[in-house]
Design a protein around this motif. Sequence first.
Motif, PDB file in Angstrom:
ATOM      1  N   ILE A   5       0.829  -1.198   0.000  1.00  0.00           N
ATOM      2  CA  ILE A   5       0.000   0.000   0.000  1.00  0.00           C
ATOM      3  C   ILE A   5       0.869   1.255   0.000  1.00  0.00           C
ATOM      4  CG2 ILE A   5      -0.160   0.118   2.515  1.00  0.00           C
ATOM      5  CD1 ILE A   5      -3.083   1.012   2.153  1.00  0.00           C
ATOM      6  N   LYS A   6       0.449   2.272  -0.747  1.00  0.00           N
ATOM      7  CA  LYS A   6       1.193   3.522  -0.856  1.00  0.00           C
ATOM      8  C   LYS A   6       0.715   4.506   0.223  1.00  0.00           C
ATOM      9  CE  LYS A   6       3.369   1.983  -4.437  1.00  0.00           C
ATOM     10  NZ  LYS A   6       4.791   1.583  -4.305  1.00  0.00           N
ATOM     11  N   PRO A   7       1.585   5.447   0.611  1.00  0.00           N
ATOM     12  CA  PRO A   7       1.213   6.391   1.675  1.00  0.00           C
ATOM     13  C   PRO A   7      -0.089   7.144   1.432  1.00  0.00           C
ATOM     14  CG  PRO A   7       3.577   6.479   1.300  1.00  0.00           C
ATOM     15  CD  PRO A   7       3.009   5.572   0.245  1.00  0.00           C
ATOM     16  N   PRO A   8      -0.374   7.664   0.226  1.00  0.00           N
ATOM     17  CA  PRO A   8      -1.650   8.388   0.041  1.00  0.00           C
ATOM     18  C   PRO A   8      -2.871   7.506   0.282  1.00  0.00           C
ATOM     19  CG  PRO A   8      -0.128   8.914  -1.732  1.00  0.00           C
ATOM     20  CD  PRO A   8       0.474   7.773  -0.980  1.00  0.00           C
ATOM     21  N   GLU A   9      -2.829   6.262  -0.210  1.00  0.00           N
ATOM     22  CA  GLU A   9      -3.940   5.349  -0.004  1.00  0.00           C
ATOM     23  C   GLU A   9      -4.064   4.974   1.470  1.00  0.00           C
ATOM     24  OE1 GLU A   9      -5.478   0.884  -1.401  1.00  0.00           O
ATOM     25  OE2 GLU A   9      -3.594   1.707  -2.201  1.00  0.00           O
ATOM     26  N   LEU A  10      -2.904   4.779   2.117  1.00  0.00           N
ATOM     27  CA  LEU A  10      -2.919   4.440   3.537  1.00  0.00           C
ATOM     28  C   LEU A  10      -3.510   5.581   4.360  1.00  0.00           C
ATOM     29  CD1 LEU A  10      -2.177   2.738   6.004  1.00  0.00           C
ATOM     30  CD2 LEU A  10       0.155   3.665   5.862  1.00  0.00           C
ATOM     31  N   CYS A  12       5.466   1.841  13.828  1.00  0.00           N
ATOM     32  CA  CYS A  12       6.149   2.544  12.729  1.00  0.00           C
ATOM     33  C   CYS A  12       7.566   2.043  12.520  1.00  0.00           C
ATOM     34  CB  CYS A  12       6.156   4.043  13.002  1.00  0.00           C
ATOM     35  SG  CYS A  12       4.537   4.821  12.872  1.00  0.00           S
ATOM     36  N   VAL A  13       8.216   1.562  13.578  1.00  0.00           N
ATOM     37  CA  VAL A  13       9.569   1.014  13.427  1.00  0.00           C
ATOM     38  C   VAL A  13       9.553  -0.185  12.487  1.00  0.00           C
ATOM     39  CG1 VAL A  13      11.407  -0.218  14.654  1.00  0.00           C
ATOM     40  CG2 VAL A  13      10.434   1.859  15.637  1.00  0.00           C
ATOM     41  N   ILE A  14       8.477  -0.977  12.552  1.00  0.00           N
ATOM     42  CA  ILE A  14       8.363  -2.169  11.711  1.00  0.00           C
ATOM     43  C   ILE A  14       7.727  -1.842  10.365  1.00  0.00           C
ATOM     44  CG2 ILE A  14       7.494  -4.545  11.649  1.00  0.00           C
ATOM     45  CD1 ILE A  14       7.246  -4.429  14.667  1.00  0.00           C
ATOM     46  N   HIS A  15       6.890  -0.791  10.297  1.00  0.00           N
ATOM     47  CA  HIS A  15       6.155  -0.455   9.078  1.00  0.00           C
ATOM     48  C   HIS A  15       6.532   0.966   8.632  1.00  0.00           C
ATOM     49  CE1 HIS A  15       3.772  -3.533  11.168  1.00  0.00           C
ATOM     50  NE2 HIS A  15       3.443  -3.968   9.959  1.00  0.00           N
ATOM     51  N   PRO A  16       7.557   1.103   7.781  1.00  0.00           N
ATOM     52  CA  PRO A  16       8.013   2.434   7.339  1.00  0.00           C
ATOM     53  C   PRO A  16       6.928   3.242   6.633  1.00  0.00           C
ATOM     54  CG  PRO A  16       9.620   0.737   6.773  1.00  0.00           C
ATOM     55  CD  PRO A  16       8.397   0.032   7.234  1.00  0.00           C
ATOM     56  N   THR A  17       6.012   2.564   5.938  1.00  0.00           N
ATOM     57  CA  THR A  17       4.947   3.299   5.258  1.00  0.00           C
ATOM     58  C   THR A  17       4.078   4.041   6.266  1.00  0.00           C
ATOM     59  OG1 THR A  17       4.919   1.594   3.537  1.00  0.00           O
ATOM     60  CG2 THR A  17       3.052   3.106   3.621  1.00  0.00           C
ATOM     61  N   THR A  18       3.777   3.398   7.368  1.00  0.00           N
ATOM     62  CA  THR A  18       3.001   4.059   8.417  1.00  0.00           C
ATOM     63  C   THR A  18       3.788   5.205   9.031  1.00  0.00           C
ATOM     64  OG1 THR A  18       1.970   1.928   8.899  1.00  0.00           O
ATOM     65  CG2 THR A  18       1.680   3.687  10.533  1.00  0.00           C
TER      66      THR A  18
END
Length: 523
Positions: free
Chosen positions: A413-418, A454-460
């Motif tokens: 998933i991309k940041p804008p969609e997230l 966030c440490v595990i999920h850079p997109t978040t």
Amino acid sequence: MTLILKEAAPGHRARCIEEEILVAVDSKAQRILHYQKTGASKKFNFPVDMFENLNSVELRYDLLDCGICVCSPVVPSLFQDNFDYQTREDFIKGILDNEEILGSTIHPCIIKDEYAARVSNLYMYNAISKDIINRWVFPLVPDNISSDETSPCSYGRHNIYLSKDVTLARGCRLQENVVIGQGSSVGCNSTISNSVIGKDCHIGENVGIDGAYIWDKVHIENGCLLKMCVICDGAVVKKNVSIANGCILSYDVTVGPDVDLPNDTHLVFSPEANDLQDEPDASIEPEVDVTLVGQEGVCYQYKPDVDSDEESLDIIHDLWGMNLMSDRDDTSSLSEAESDQSSTTSPPPDEFRMFYNETLDTLQRAVDENIGADNIVLEINSLKHAYGIPIKDVVMLVVKAIVEFPQRNKPDIKPPELLKGLKKIISKCLPVFQNYLKSSESQYDSLVALEEFCVIHPTTASVLMKIMHILYENDVLEEDVVLKWYNYVPETDDMEDHTEIRNQVKPFITWLSEAEEDSDESD
């Protein structure tokens, strides 16, 4: 005779290892064939003829013995006349072993939706008290229960129950799940949560109480800290005393000042007598251990004797009944606990994992079926009780579940969609955030949970600043809590990741600081 049993899966809050049972039932005749308390055992023995003579036998390990029996008038006299029956369990086994001789049988009555439980130890005392406070036993709740001496409590938000003539000083905080009895008082800047305070108690200033049961006419002086303990009638806790988990202060005990009681300390007013000794010499006064109970302490430590011939010698019994393990299991259990605590990103225990997954499923049903936030909170609370999850972990797991929900099964998933998905689920779950993030401590825990995720999920991590801004604008997060979190960087192996997360939210922190300065100038 009929035994009242309640369906309760392993891990249910109301199940205690001391009271675990295994029951064999003739499914056709609905007759109990075998009844056994399991404790910490992993191997069980059954009579072979039970399987040879019957075609359908159910082995039930999902039942809770409520301690209620329905029987004819003959049964109590049978129990009284036979000295082999020392306990209720002995009596049940005696009937099952001598069915043909006594002509008696035992049948189960299994309930599902009704509430039934028995206070058999401190763990069950705590569990049932929490169920009553959280209104799982309605209409048997504090605001409906009264006697000749007391009137019903008033019921407020977050399960706050106050009796008449309760005095609350300015600055004291009652967070959640609190009962305060008639005539009691709470001093300035004291905090109470998940606790019961009896009648005519005095709580001083700057006192912290969490998970404690304080009975009647207890006096707690300034600066004390009490956690998961029981304080009996008439006890006095002097200033600056810290009472750790599992402690019990018996009647009229005095402790302090300026001492820290270690975990599972049991204190009594009079020294215990030794039954093997002759009549004690009254002129010899036992010495009080002032290093343990303080200079003004009037009490003695209680240490129960354990018969070396009993199986209980090989069992470690947590006061609240949560852990029963044999010595051979100590090493593996300790190593597992250490591995769980060694890293914030290590996999949680099974009950935590199941709670987390079911919370995600609850969110999915809420979206699919348009379920309201109040029902989401109810389902999460039921999961909390079912798996016995502490409130701090509930806060962190719920926050992580809400943040993960839009990207569940979407690894790319991309940041804008997230961000779009996060705005939608956060908007729906705002009452959920507001329910669980009432105190500054829970808000701080939620930020720690977001950081760990966030440490595990850079997109978040790339949209964390937007998440924090949304929560701040909706009065979920307080400014002081956000700044406190930002200014503390955990000293861990992945410290660089934590620093990078703070760099990503720095514009939001700068905006908060400037807004605070502008507010100060306008004042």
